[in-house]
Scaffold this motif. Sequence first.
Motif, mmCIF file in Angstrom:
data_model
loop_
_atom_site.group_PDB
_atom_site.id
_atom_site.type_symbol
_atom_site.label_atom_id
_atom_site.label_comp_id
_atom_site.label_asym_id
_atom_site.label_seq_id
_atom_site.Cartn_x
_atom_site.Cartn_y
_atom_site.Cartn_z
ATOM 1 N N GLU A 172 31.334 51.710 36.123
ATOM 2 C CA GLU A 172 31.860 51.380 34.794
ATOM 3 C C GLU A 172 33.376 51.234 34.829
ATOM 4 O O GLU A 172 33.932 50.292 34.250
ATOM 5 C CB GLU A 172 31.462 52.483 33.808
ATOM 6 N N ARG A 173 34.067 52.162 35.495
ATOM 7 C CA ARG A 173 35.518 52.106 35.557
ATOM 8 C C ARG A 173 35.980 50.885 36.358
ATOM 9 O O ARG A 173 36.972 50.233 36.001
ATOM 10 C CB ARG A 173 36.080 53.381 36.200
ATOM 11 N N LEU A 174 35.297 50.567 37.426
ATOM 12 C CA LEU A 174 35.660 49.398 38.229
ATOM 13 C C LEU A 174 35.497 48.113 37.416
ATOM 14 O O LEU A 174 36.368 47.233 37.419
ATOM 15 C CB LEU A 174 34.806 49.337 39.501
ATOM 16 N N LYS A 175 34.393 47.994 36.702
ATOM 17 C CA LYS A 175 34.150 46.790 35.900
ATOM 18 C C LYS A 175 35.169 46.655 34.771
ATOM 19 O O LYS A 175 35.527 45.538 34.387
ATOM 20 C CB LYS A 175 32.731 46.829 35.325
ATOM 21 N N SER A 176 35.644 47.801 34.263
ATOM 22 C CA SER A 176 36.596 47.764 33.144
ATOM 23 C C SER A 176 37.925 47.126 33.541
ATOM 24 O O SER A 176 38.686 46.691 32.681
ATOM 25 C CB SER A 176 36.838 49.181 32.608
ATOM 26 N N VAL A 177 38.219 47.100 34.858
ATOM 27 C CA VAL A 177 39.474 46.476 35.311
ATOM 28 C C VAL A 177 39.188 45.180 36.079
ATOM 29 O O VAL A 177 40.011 44.720 36.869
ATOM 30 C CB VAL A 177 40.298 47.455 36.175
ATOM 31 N N GLY A 178 38.010 44.621 35.867
ATOM 32 C CA GLY A 178 37.703 43.306 36.431
ATOM 33 C C GLY A 178 37.223 43.308 37.864
ATOM 34 O O GLY A 178 37.206 42.261 38.522
ATOM 35 N N ILE A 179 36.820 44.474 38.387
ATOM 36 C CA ILE A 179 36.267 44.537 39.751
ATOM 37 C C ILE A 179 34.748 44.524 39.617
ATOM 38 O O ILE A 179 34.121 45.557 39.360
ATOM 39 C CB ILE A 179 36.756 45.795 40.488
ATOM 40 N N ASN A 180 34.166 43.353 39.769
ATOM 41 C CA ASN A 180 32.740 43.172 39.487
ATOM 42 C C ASN A 180 31.896 42.874 40.718
ATOM 43 O O ASN A 180 30.690 43.097 40.700
ATOM 44 C CB ASN A 180 32.554 42.033 38.474
ATOM 45 N N THR A 181 32.515 42.343 41.778
ATOM 46 C CA THR A 181 31.743 41.949 42.955
ATOM 47 C C THR A 181 32.111 42.811 44.165
ATOM 48 O O THR A 181 33.146 43.488 44.184
ATOM 49 C CB THR A 181 31.991 40.478 43.320
ATOM 50 N N ILE A 182 31.256 42.739 45.188
ATOM 51 C CA ILE A 182 31.512 43.475 46.430
ATOM 52 C C ILE A 182 32.843 43.035 47.037
ATOM 53 O O ILE A 182 33.643 43.861 47.488
ATOM 54 C CB ILE A 182 30.359 43.244 47.431
ATOM 55 N N SER A 188 45.893 50.294 44.716
ATOM 56 C CA SER A 188 45.622 49.386 43.591
ATOM 57 C C SER A 188 44.593 49.984 42.640
ATOM 58 O O SER A 188 44.660 49.769 41.429
ATOM 59 C CB SER A 188 45.151 48.022 44.099
ATOM 60 N N LEU A 189 43.643 50.764 43.167
ATOM 61 C CA LEU A 189 42.666 51.432 42.300
ATOM 62 C C LEU A 189 43.354 52.460 41.420
ATOM 63 O O LEU A 189 43.053 52.583 40.231
ATOM 64 C CB LEU A 189 41.571 52.101 43.133
ATOM 65 N N ILE A 190 44.312 53.212 42.004
ATOM 66 C CA ILE A 190 45.063 54.204 41.233
ATOM 67 C C ILE A 190 45.862 53.522 40.133
ATOM 68 O O ILE A 190 45.915 53.982 38.988
ATOM 69 C CB ILE A 190 46.005 55.001 42.161
ATOM 70 N N GLU A 191 46.460 52.387 40.497
ATOM 71 C CA GLU A 191 47.317 51.675 39.548
ATOM 72 C C GLU A 191 46.509 51.059 38.407
ATOM 73 O O GLU A 191 46.921 51.068 37.248
ATOM 74 C CB GLU A 191 48.095 50.585 40.295
ATOM 75 N N LYS A 192 45.321 50.554 38.738
ATOM 76 C CA LYS A 192 44.548 49.808 37.745
ATOM 77 C C LYS A 192 43.682 50.693 36.845
ATOM 78 O O LYS A 192 43.478 50.376 35.673
ATOM 79 C CB LYS A 192 43.631 48.793 38.448
ATOM 80 N N ILE A 193 43.148 51.789 37.401
ATOM 81 C CA ILE A 193 42.139 52.552 36.669
ATOM 82 C C ILE A 193 42.737 53.830 36.108
ATOM 83 O O ILE A 193 43.188 54.703 36.854
ATOM 84 C CB ILE A 193 40.933 52.894 37.579
ATOM 85 N N TYR A 194 42.727 53.941 34.801
ATOM 86 C CA TYR A 194 43.264 55.132 34.140
ATOM 87 C C TYR A 194 42.414 56.358 34.502
ATOM 88 O O TYR A 194 41.189 56.316 34.488
ATOM 89 C CB TYR A 194 43.259 54.950 32.623
ATOM 90 N N GLY A 195 43.100 57.458 34.828
ATOM 91 C CA GLY A 195 42.396 58.699 35.141
ATOM 92 C C GLY A 195 41.966 58.829 36.581
ATOM 93 O O GLY A 195 41.294 59.790 36.942
#
Length: 535
Positions: free
Chosen positions: A485-495, A505-512
């Motif tokens: 859910e958190r990945l999809k919320s920042v536009g990471i939808n595919t493998i 980049s995951l730290i920067e993009k995903i809150y929490g």
Amino acid sequence: MSEFYLRTESIKQSDIMSLSVVNSSDRGILDALKSNEPCLLEGSRGTGKSFLMRVAELELEAGNKACVTVFVPFNKSSLITTDDSLQFYHWMMAKTLKYLLNKLRKLGLVVSGLTANLLSNDNNDTEERVELSLKNIVRLFEDSYKNNKTVDISSLPDIEEVKEAIQTICEENDLDRIVFFFDEAAHVFRPEQQRQFFSLFKDLRSPYITCNAAIYPGVTHFGDSFELIHDCIYKKLERSISDPDYLDYFKDIVIKQSDDSLKDEIEAQRDLFNTLALSSGGNPRMLLRTLQDITKINTKGVNGIIKSFYRTQIWSEHTDLGEKYKGHREVIDWGRDFLENSVIPRVEEYNKTRIEKGTDESTIYFWIHKDAPESVKEALRLLTYTGIIRKIDSSYRATRSELGSRYEIKYGCMLSLESTPHSDSKDFYKNLAIKKFPEFGKNHPAYAGSEKLLKKDEQQYEESLRSLLQKPIDVLVALTDWQKERLKSVGINTIEQLHNNSEDSLIEKIYGVGPARARSMKNTATAELLEYISG
């Protein structure tokens, strides 16, 4: 239920020994892995090859300070796509040297300027510069699937320079040898990669180097220059359900990872646990998966999980290989049809006939003539790879003294066909007779259609890889729903989108998401992604 480690990659190095269970057969394998001779360890998915290599690595480090061990994972081989005919050989060389230098640095061992120069053709004369150069080459190869571009390998040394450098490292640091453990030796659906791996495996032979590797049964291509008998110690990791210590061994494996509640359940319901252990057919991962999915260890729960896993899930995973690798789809589908529609009904009929005659015999075995079509053997090899069947031996004489191979069907697959698997298991297991089996001769009618099965080329593999990378992250079962859910919320939808994002980049993009959670998410995703791609 307890949460289990289903893959060695998920286990911290410091926890390996506390989770290990070693019987006499395992000890023989460990002794071979720790010897001066190169060793190949063969086993189906989930049998514990990587785990045993990790145990051997730790035992060597603890028992011989003059020996340096280097564990080299090759699970990213599926991403390499360049126009270099020896792409995999060069990537392996760079990756092996990178991991070697990294291990030497961690141990505080000296790499002289002369030795560093041997490891690089671009005049890098320090360990740090050489390691950086190798790291760049490895990264370029592993990103090559994106654009299929040429990788500059001019800075790579040749194999003789590598061996000379390793000898110098050993002499300068009072070391006896360097022991390499190669995991996921090469992608199983890319035979050319495997042939190049065994070229490097053989080329690295030296008094100062020992190589060990984990391989899969049936689907490994050794090439023309490598001979199992002469070039290595060859060990099989197989756990037969007829072994006298089988049930205790598997109980100990599970107990090591269980909480107190599950331990109490297993002790109270030992017969039910034994049915699950036998159903796994010697595969620890399958046993752990069924235990993880069961709500409660009671008769209803055990019967239900055996039917759902061994009737449906294990077959679906085999069929999924054909969805991932289009070039192998026909042979994978044909093999499943052959086993489900021809072999298993014959085995069932064989068992029914013995019961009607009042004979206390049952079987989960079948025999294939040595001159059966190659396409049939290929289908059986892929069924062996996924663990649905196990090849017991070759050149076994059956009716009319004809020679062929005996195979064992996964115990759980046969037991799942019964209406009450657990209650039927005790007598069925007690009456198993390995010398009783239906036979499939060289021209058996069940082979019809196999003559149309053809091996497909590398281009079709590359097309399959591109298709896989575009699949949604939902297929990565090791990711939690929250992570997805958190990945999809920042536009990471595919493998592919997930693979291309770093921890930062995951730290920067995903809150929490902080460093610890980002690393856990990235590591989990990478391991699952690579296993998904690799089959």
